[in-house]
Design an enzyme around this catalytic site. Structure first.
Site, mmCIF file in Angstrom:
data_model
loop_
_atom_site.group_PDB
_atom_site.id
_atom_site.type_symbol
_atom_site.label_atom_id
_atom_site.label_comp_id
_atom_site.label_asym_id
_atom_site.label_seq_id
_atom_site.Cartn_x
_atom_site.Cartn_y
_atom_site.Cartn_z
ATOM 1 C CB THR A 1 -2.709 6.014 -3.601
ATOM 2 O OG1 THR A 1 -3.286 5.820 -2.427
ATOM 3 C CG2 THR A 1 -3.079 7.347 -4.454
ATOM 4 C CE1 TYR B 1 -2.710 -1.393 2.065
ATOM 5 C CE2 TYR B 1 -1.517 -1.731 -0.106
ATOM 6 C CZ TYR B 1 -2.527 -1.089 0.755
ATOM 7 O OH TYR B 1 -3.351 -0.304 0.132
ATOM 8 C CE LYS C 1 -1.653 1.617 3.217
ATOM 9 N NZ LYS C 1 -1.770 1.986 2.061
#
Lengths: 336, 336, 336, 336
Positions: B50, B138, B166
């Site tokens: 993001t 991630y 994550k």
């Protein structure tokens, strides 16, 4: 039993026992149906993917339904897989299964050819407008043309005969989107998940039940998971869901689907026979090994004895093993 | 603030406000950080997807971290995106972010090239063995090489510095498999979901929190959803999760990621600027329309006023619309 | 050397030799460039996928270009990979490479994020409208956002600076569609294939050349394949294309890309060093085995000696082995 | 006609004309067969994907074969699609088609379920060991389980009855790999491509022919393309291949497969009827528009008149348009 009751609970997509010649083993199928009902499943779902509908002839599919509807005798609803070669043949099956007393049919989107959402809509619309029996859409995008959310919404709006969807994608946001799109206008519409590894979270976000192949192997587990989840006993349900993932993964990742499930049902005491899809010698050897592994998993829940060769200490339950591992990990972390 | 506390709660992967020249808008970024903390998010996650880490230069990524760590001032933990061109550069970033006081780094698996699980393992192992800071894996298989369950397990076993994952796949069975494989030996290991549309069910099956872009737009909603879920207020949580799906879908399916989020943050009062990825004129026009739609969604929760042109009656909440639709559906069903 | 000549022939996307510290090995890189030109390649293509552009820093990418442009000294055109973090940085690279004398730049579509065709268009349009150097689009859908046919057509129509496409999809009908859409209005537009395993048929359906990693290993083979195909010596070309597939497959399916190519270039006498992507111990062992296999393949063409351990009898060339096999097959067919 | 001749040339996978009730239109089917043979196709391939084998009943598939074998009367070889629900039923079809005089059968890998290469091997092995008729493997990975290169090689080695492969992937390197693996030991083995858009390059890299749906629409074109390519008249062949791509794309990207082909065959003068897959109203309107577009494409080759509404000036052939466009492009390039 053309009930107007909403489809709810755990429906078993049953494997079909075969005899030594590869034909439908009627006696075992009847015995299996009785056993499943006795164990508490809320419905049966013959001629689905687990039932290998594509590997039987038209006549055999009808015969399977006759046996099951007769044996069930109205004790639980029957959701009948009814996909045939084309709309005309599918409608013929719908009529037949309606006469046999099925509660509804489940129809997979056209497969082999990958159809656009518009043609998937047109296919179900033509069926729904011409059938006497309620229709459940069957979305299984790994095998057949996907049924997307706008299509589900449009069919739910336009077709009162379409009363539910069985979704085997395991995609939870997708299920939420379908429920959001349909439930406000069709509170009677049923949402069933076909992905056993996500049953508990699917129920928690709003599903009405599941058509779960694992319930043909361990009906006790799936029914209990359903009940615990509805009762919001989340810690117990979560642990059971973990166990279901372990069992489901063992069956689904081995050999060819649904041989892992066929093997496991045999461990519960049914002569399931050899599947119709030929497999290689290596795969047959692997299936034999899988049987031992599955027997151990089932023995953990008291469903079977351990195999003669014994079982490894299960890593997911005993506290001793966990503690030892945690201690070792801590020691490692400290560089010891 | 090199806390040894487990990573928990809602971490905001923040967009980076840009000024009229396309440079980092430091003042707005600082103001945005304060606002997010005031709204209750449990941590920040700069330089993630993001945060468009790939569209900034090395120097800019460091600058973003400096601003954020300074502004946060230890009020909440900072999880710092630290993926750089190669292991040497990534380690350099890790050291820098350690000095800046980040709680941990998050490192995406190598992207562009699609690596095998063995090379993904080797990559993280080399980093984890040589960094001063805790590392969160991630996993975002739609953008980068996937990190599979055996790889997560092996890294958790061998690398004390690897303290969490994550996962932005949104795949709940996969999350269960990771938790089953890792938690017994590493109770300190943190599981965070990056897929906002599945936050509630992810928490219910055992996740510790989420890194959710929607929390940068509506931190109140995500924090409340987290708290309701932990408190097992399932009916309220479910409705909130539905609303999060609606909001998330509106932002993620429009234009190019993360322009929908950038647009929505602007509606909350921050000068977010124009994204660095050029978009077509049609897309710019669509973004303008999206802004109205998003403003309506945010207005439903009282986060903004309605746009000047007003809003359609929302279909997902008001009982009147639902009842009307249900009645019409029933009438249709009866052939009227 | 800002030639306006159409890009044609075989361009080598060179690996970058690294020294024992993992830095650019300038001496070997210069020696390698001279060797490639001496072997007849028609151009060089630094900072492409084979050149691992993503694993170098901004400064290193510039340095690689400086070395190569200097060493080439205008003997062949240089097609410079110029993708950077964002449009501004990419334009900066374009200017720099223009000054260094590159014939054109090649710019991969944005990666990591998967962009829509509209944003891919907008990205290249903004670059093409603001750069002093000719631009080749680089389509590699397995790694980056795809550049579809309408986008190629629109860019060719609107942007005189866009002078070609390098397509690494290996999709021949797609190449035909692009040529059909663009060549009538832009006869100067160059179509290059990056998929070595399809070079001959790509040339036969209209391509102008290739950017083929195998040409960095066996420039003699690729240049000869190019010439034989243009001369329509189809039987000879076909056999050479088969050999290229064998060699290419051996390199591309082993370890992680481009380690197979790095290993093979070493066999041609260059110190290529160890790649920057860490690999597992098993993979390192496999690369050692691959070296023997590659040495045998290269020895078949006289490019190297056989390895000390000898080579298996190649199944693809010697007539004796073929005849024996054919006879055995016939005998089997007759049930003997 | 159980010829032992190798399968070569263009085989037409024919659509099945349907009458107004949706039943097989025998008269038109016979007339269509005669027309195809008169136009020079080298063989017929009923009950393939274009023949919509999955949408007919078992009895209808047999009836289609009876009509075609009878009408062909040995003039050209018939390659009979013979995939049924399971091995037993498939073997029954093989025997029937053997009796009807088919040259060989073509059997698609199992579909719906996605099988591993090992099970695909086991499936074909069991069939090949028990059938009286030669078997062509049918690889169509977009619809059915893929048949990979090692599987083709192993079946070619072990099964004399397996005499060829029909590959509809359009993947040229894959075709080269299969030819390399099989041809040295089985020079009799036939390689046919089912991807019309790559026919010329497939032939040039070693294929023996094609089973191309476009040959059912424009047999003249496909036969000519085959002959020009074999005669190595490359410039003419290339232009024809381009035209085939244009025609093929128009048919395959419209509505649902194979409606575009069904529509085009109607333009050649046969009552093909309405397909069995229901389509939406919008799709029906689009098919009507497609008919005009196809008629223009066919008129360009003199196969039909232009439609009443006329045709756009074709962009792919006339020199005038090309020159104008090229001049304009040049002017643009010079900034005028």
């Amino acid at each position: 039993m053309h009930s107007t009751a909403k489809l709810r609970g755990i429906f078993t997509p049953n494997v079909v026992p075969l005899d030594s010649r590869g034909d439908i083993h009627e006696r075992e199928l009847r015995r299996y149906v009785d056993w499943l009902i006795a164990k508490g499943v809320h419905g049966l779902y013959p001629n689905g993917s687990t039932g290998e509908f594509t590997r039987f002839t038209v006549e055999e599919r009808v015969r399977i339904m006759e046996i099951i509807c007769d044996q069930v005798g109205g004790r639980v609803p029957v959701l009948a897989g009814a996909a045939e070669a084309n709309v005309k043949e599918t409608l013929r099956a719908c009529e037949k299964y309606y006469e046999l007393g099925a509660a509804a049919v489940a129809i997979v989107a056209p497969y082999y050819y990958k159809l656009s959402p518009r043609a998937v809509y047109a296919y179900f619309k033509e069926i729904a407008d011409n059938t006497p029996i309620d229709v459940t859409l069957y979305n299984i995008p790994m095998f057949a043309s996907p049924i997307d959310v706008p299509t589900v919404k449009r069919l739910a709006e336009e077709c009162p005969k379409v009363v539910g969807i069985k979704d085997s994608s395991g995609d939870i946001p997708q299920m939420i989107r379908m429920i959001q799109a349909v439930r406000p206008m069709r509170p009677d519409f049923s949402f069933l998940t076909g992905w056993d590894a996500a049953l508990m979270p699917m129920l928690l976000i709003g599903c009405d039940g599941g058509t779960n192949a694992t319930s043909g192997v361990a009906p006790e587990l799936l029914v209990k998971l359903y009940e615990l989840t509805l009762a919001e006993k989340l810690d117990e349900a979560r642990q059971l869901q973990y166990d279901v993932v372990t069992l489901f993964d063992a069956m689904i990742t081995s050999s060819e689907f649904p041989d892992g499930f066929r093997t496991a049902v045999r461990l519960r005491g049914f002569e399931t026979g050899v599947g119709r899809q030929p497999i290689s010698d290596e795969q047959q050897a692997e299936l034999a090994k899988l049987a031992d592994k599955l027997q151990c998993l089932l023995a953990q829940h008291g469903f079977t004895d351990e195999p003669g060769c014994g079982c490894p200490i299960p890593s997911s339950s005993p506290d001793v093993a966990r503690i030892v591992e945690a201690v070792v990990a801590k020691l490692k972390q400290r560089g010891l």
